[in-house]
Design an enzyme around this catalytic site. Structure first.
Site, short mmCIF file in Angstrom:
data_model
loop_
_atom_site.label_atom_id
_atom_site.label_comp_id
_atom_site.label_asym_id
_atom_site.label_seq_id
_atom_site.Cartn_x
_atom_site.Cartn_y
_atom_site.Cartn_z
N CYS A 1 0.84 -1.19 0.00
CA CYS A 1 0.00 0.00 0.00
C CYS A 1 0.88 1.24 0.00
O CYS A 1 1.88 1.32 0.71
CB CYS A 1 -0.95 0.07 1.17
SG CYS A 1 -2.13 -1.27 1.22
N ARG B 1 3.97 -0.32 -4.75
CA ARG B 1 3.66 -0.85 -3.41
C ARG B 1 2.32 -1.59 -3.38
O ARG B 1 1.93 -2.15 -2.36
CB ARG B 1 3.62 0.30 -2.40
CG ARG B 1 4.92 1.06 -2.29
CD ARG B 1 4.79 2.17 -1.27
NE ARG B 1 4.61 1.65 0.06
CZ ARG B 1 5.59 1.35 0.89
NH1 ARG B 1 6.83 1.52 0.51
NH2 ARG B 1 5.33 0.89 2.09
N TRP C 1 -2.69 -2.68 -1.79
CA TRP C 1 -2.40 -4.11 -1.95
C TRP C 1 -3.30 -4.78 -0.93
O TRP C 1 -3.10 -4.63 0.27
CB TRP C 1 -0.94 -4.39 -1.67
CG TRP C 1 -0.53 -5.79 -2.03
CD1 TRP C 1 -0.16 -6.25 -3.25
CD2 TRP C 1 -0.45 -6.92 -1.14
NE1 TRP C 1 0.14 -7.59 -3.18
CE2 TRP C 1 -0.04 -8.03 -1.90
CE3 TRP C 1 -0.71 -7.10 0.21
CZ2 TRP C 1 0.14 -9.30 -1.35
CZ3 TRP C 1 -0.54 -8.36 0.77
CH2 TRP C 1 -0.12 -9.44 -0.02
N ASN D 1 -1.78 2.11 5.67
CA ASN D 1 -0.92 1.03 5.19
C ASN D 1 -0.56 0.20 6.41
O ASN D 1 0.02 0.73 7.36
CB ASN D 1 0.33 1.64 4.53
CG ASN D 1 1.42 0.61 4.28
OD1 ASN D 1 1.13 -0.58 4.10
ND2 ASN D 1 2.65 1.04 4.27
N GLY D 2 -0.90 -1.08 6.39
CA GLY D 2 -0.60 -1.95 7.54
C GLY D 2 -1.79 -2.84 7.84
O GLY D 2 -2.69 -2.98 7.02
N GLU E 1 17.52 -17.64 -7.91
CA GLU E 1 17.12 -16.27 -8.23
C GLU E 1 16.59 -16.18 -9.67
O GLU E 1 15.58 -15.51 -9.93
CB GLU E 1 18.31 -15.33 -8.00
CG GLU E 1 18.11 -13.89 -8.40
CD GLU E 1 16.96 -13.17 -7.69
OE1 GLU E 1 16.37 -13.74 -6.76
OE2 GLU E 1 16.63 -12.06 -8.11
N LYS F 1 12.83 -14.94 -10.68
CA LYS F 1 12.59 -13.82 -11.62
C LYS F 1 11.59 -14.23 -12.69
O LYS F 1 10.67 -13.50 -13.00
CB LYS F 1 13.89 -13.37 -12.33
CG LYS F 1 14.90 -12.58 -11.56
CD LYS F 1 14.51 -11.19 -11.22
CE LYS F 1 13.73 -11.11 -9.95
NZ LYS F 1 14.41 -11.04 -8.72
N GLU G 1 7.96 -14.71 -11.20
CA GLU G 1 7.20 -13.55 -10.73
C GLU G 1 6.77 -12.60 -11.85
O GLU G 1 5.74 -11.96 -11.72
CB GLU G 1 7.91 -12.80 -9.61
CG GLU G 1 9.15 -12.06 -9.99
CD GLU G 1 9.79 -11.33 -8.81
OE1 GLU G 1 9.08 -10.89 -7.91
OE2 GLU G 1 11.03 -11.22 -8.81
N HIS H 1 18.20 -36.60 -8.27
CA HIS H 1 17.43 -37.10 -7.12
C HIS H 1 15.94 -36.80 -7.26
O HIS H 1 15.20 -36.83 -6.28
CB HIS H 1 17.98 -36.50 -5.82
CG HIS H 1 19.40 -36.88 -5.56
ND1 HIS H 1 19.76 -38.14 -5.15
CD2 HIS H 1 20.54 -36.18 -5.70
CE1 HIS H 1 21.09 -38.20 -5.04
NE2 HIS H 1 21.58 -37.01 -5.37
N LYS I 1 6.05 -4.34 -4.11
CA LYS I 1 7.50 -4.21 -3.95
C LYS I 1 7.93 -4.39 -2.51
O LYS I 1 8.95 -4.99 -2.22
CB LYS I 1 7.91 -2.82 -4.46
CG LYS I 1 9.39 -2.54 -4.41
CD LYS I 1 10.10 -3.26 -5.53
CE LYS I 1 11.59 -3.06 -5.50
NZ LYS I 1 12.27 -4.11 -6.25
#
Ligand code: AGP
Length: 614
Positions: free
Chosen positions: A2, A27, A74, A100-101, A487, A491, A494, A510, A609
């Site tokens: 947010c 955000r 968000w 926000n929270g 990583e 990438k 996402e 395995h 983010k």
């Protein structure tokens, strides 16, 4: 998660809020909304979707106002629709709030308020908070600031809030706990409030970062007043912002992610600036100098982080164990904080976070601090909560990272970890003088080699075209390049929504080898280092099962070239520095595939983010 932006002054609030919301969209982008006061009316405009939808919605509406609050969401409590979008009204509709929270005890507060006749339009915890504040105002017969203070003593959870009232169109009240909030002190008595400095920087460089449990009374034309929730007056500390406007704009690139990938020669250089002197053979990180002895004597180092920062932490584990001989554990902050970990005063915690606001990483720090450990931060955002909660630390200086997919932050984190490990390892006598000197020289050459790597972009784009329709990808690497494989897979997942898995190359037999067929592309790091021959064998195993191989190899390699379907060359470097080069083609591959699939690269679905919720 947010984004919050607010303005009071003599100028029009609407354009400032819209521009600010666009800067904060990284955000969260489930919905956005604004509240404005004009002609004694407090009007709310909110819309599901991105800020552009809000702009369309407000076309032709009365948006003239010199005070306003804006929010990009968000979703946490309640679906991402128009009703749950912020701002929210109080019961009388005299007050509006952005938040926000998460208010954790909102359900019990809501129950009490319903019993007292309150009705709620949305499913959000935020609406409960503003109803509670107004309820206190009436019941306790106190002014708005005092009502906010009393309410914040009752809530459990995290908040960054801004409230405006129809009764006082010159005043905003802001407060924070665990979610970030910065106040811009503008010219001629105007003020800005935002989740980070990006909506503020073009208007003023003078800012005040609120601390937890502080409340700001922000009145046009008057001095900023700060109190804490215990009602103690606090003198605001005005600091000067260091970020430049150009760094938060696309600068001709189609996406922030591409711009940030291309910035890496500079961002890596900036991470080393003033810290590495090859000629004198010195590595000096001012931010940790006073704690170096403590690190050298540590029983062990525990690295805590999430997502990409956790992958950088894994590279850090290899670096620290290799160069300092101090045992290292790398923990997902979200697991570490909940599993009653054994921590003592001789442990050193390294917390890595681009945003410096990640809730789980922050909670892990607090837990380790309580148990007496020394906490070092590696953050990108200057002044962020994590950077302030740690005992010491080093900023990565990568510059603002706007794309949700982390790229330049990762390489900057790895650079800082490398500098730390080199400095500690050398002082501890864990590496020889010659190895130390060699690594300093090689590290100094990395920005130039990244520059060279970026020339492979055309080739990576060509490979992306071939594999853009694949449904799955495997990423393999060994040693220092195992975290790079993880990583690379993250990438791709996402931003292109393709399922991808990263594995240590030798683990393939395995289990994952069962997945290999002619439709499975495999991205493998096979640079000429320690386990090269073993990786070549792993590639042969894939080839024998018709898997398609994209190999990242050292310049001039012929062995892998003979068996791989595609190769991408990196300039030769030391093994421990290779992640700084091998990660670049992986970033470019995911970028191009995502663009070709029509995905929103900078704002991938469901993500934000900065993850300030648990
Ligand atoms: C990376 O591409 C992700 N968007 C995500 O995994 C991120 O690294 C993670 O949320 C941690 O963020 P931080 O570095 O700001 O703490």
């Amino acid at each position: 998660m947010c984004g919050i932006v607010a303005y009071v002054g003599d100028n029009e609030a609407y354009p400032i809020l819209i521009k600010g919301l666009k800067r904060l969209e990284y955000r969260g982008y489930d919905s956005s909304g604004i509240a404005l006061i004009n002609n004694n009316n407090l009007n709310l405009y909110k819309k599901q979707g991105k800020v552009i939808e809000l702009e369309k919605f407000t076309e032709g509406k009365d948006i003239v106002s010199t005070i306003g609050i804006g929010h990009t969401r968000w979703a946490t409590h309640g679906a991402p629709n128009d009703i749950n979008a912020h701002p929210h009204y109080s019961k009388s509709k005299n007050l509006a709030i952005i938040h926000n929270g998460i208010i954790e005890n909102y359900a019990s507060l809501k129950k009490e308020l319903i019993q007292r006749g309150h009705e709620f339009e949305s499913d959000t915890d935020t609406e409960v908070l503003i109803h509670l504040i107004e309820d206190i105002q009436y019941v306790a017969k106190v002014d708005l600031v005092e009502a906010v203070r009393i309410a914040l003593n009752e809530v459990i959870g995290a908040y960054a809030i801004v409230i405006i009232s129809k009764d006082n169109p010159n005043v905003m009240i802001a407060a924070k706990k665990s979610s970030p909030l910065v106040i811009g002190v503008g010219h001629h008595g105007e003020y800005f409030v935002a989740s980070d400095a990006t909506p503020i920087v073009e208007y003023t460089k003078n800012v005040v970062y609120l601390d937890d449990e502080q409340i700001a009374v922000i009145e046009k034309g008057k001095d900023l007043r700060l109190i804490n929730i215990k009602n103690q007056e606090i003198t605001p500390y005005i600091q000067e912002l260091e970020i430049q406007l150009e760094t938060i704009e696309k600068g001709g690139y189609e996406h922030f992610m591409l711009k940030e990938i291309y910035e890496q020669p500079t961002s890596i250089k900036n991470s080393m600036r003033g810290r590495l002197d090859v000629n004198k053979g010195i590595v000096s990180l001012g931010g940790i100098r006073d704690y170096e002895q403590k690190i050298m004597n540590a029983n062990r180092i525990i690295i805590v982080a999430c997502g990409t920062s956790w992958h950088a932490g894994l590279v850090g584990e290899y670096l620290f164990e290799d160069l300092t001989r101090i045992p290292v554990e790398v923990e997902y902050a979200s697991e570490f904080r909940y599993r009653n970990p054994i921590i003592n005063e001789n442990d050193v915690i390294i917390a890595i976070s681009q945003s410096g606001e990640t809730a789980d990483t922050l909670a892990a720090i607090k837990l380790a601090k309580e148990k007496g450990a020394t906490i070092i931060g590696i953050c990108n955002v200057v002044g962020s909560t994590i950077s302030r909660e740690t005992h010491c630390g080093s900023y990565t200086h990568a510059g603002p990272e706007i794309g949700v997919a982390s790229t330049k932050a990762f390489t900057a984190q790895v650079t800082v970890l490398t500098l730390m490990a080199l400095s500690i390892g050398y002082k501890k006598g864990a590496i020889s003088d010659s190895k130390y000197r060699l690594l300093l020289t090689e590290l100094d050459a990395i920005p130039g080699k990244v520059e060279q790597m970026l020339k492979s972009d055309i080739q990576v784009k060509y490979i992306s075209e071939i594999f853009k329709d694949s449904s799955n990808f495997l990423y393999l690497g060994r040693g220092y390049n195992f975290p790079v494989a993880l990583e690379g897979a993250l990438k791709l997942k996402e931003i292109s929504y393709i399922h991808a898995e990263g594995y240590p190359a030798a683990e393939m037999k395995h289990g994952p080898i069962a997945l290999i067929d002619e439709d499975m592309p495999l991205v493998v790091v096979a640079t000429k280092h320690g386990n090269y021959e073993k990786v070549v064998s792993n590639i042969e195993e894939v080839k024998a099962r018709s898997g398609k191989i994209i190999a990242i190899v050292t310049e001039g390699d012929t062995e892998v070239k003979a068996i791989a379907d595609h190769i991408i060359e990196i300039p030769a470097t030391e093994d421990c520095l290779s992640p700084l080069l091998t990660s670049i083609p992986m970033q470019l591959l995911s970028y191009h595939i995502a663009v070709m699939r029509g995905c929103n690269v900078d704002q991938p679905r469901n993500l934000a983010k900065s993850v300030t919720v648990e």
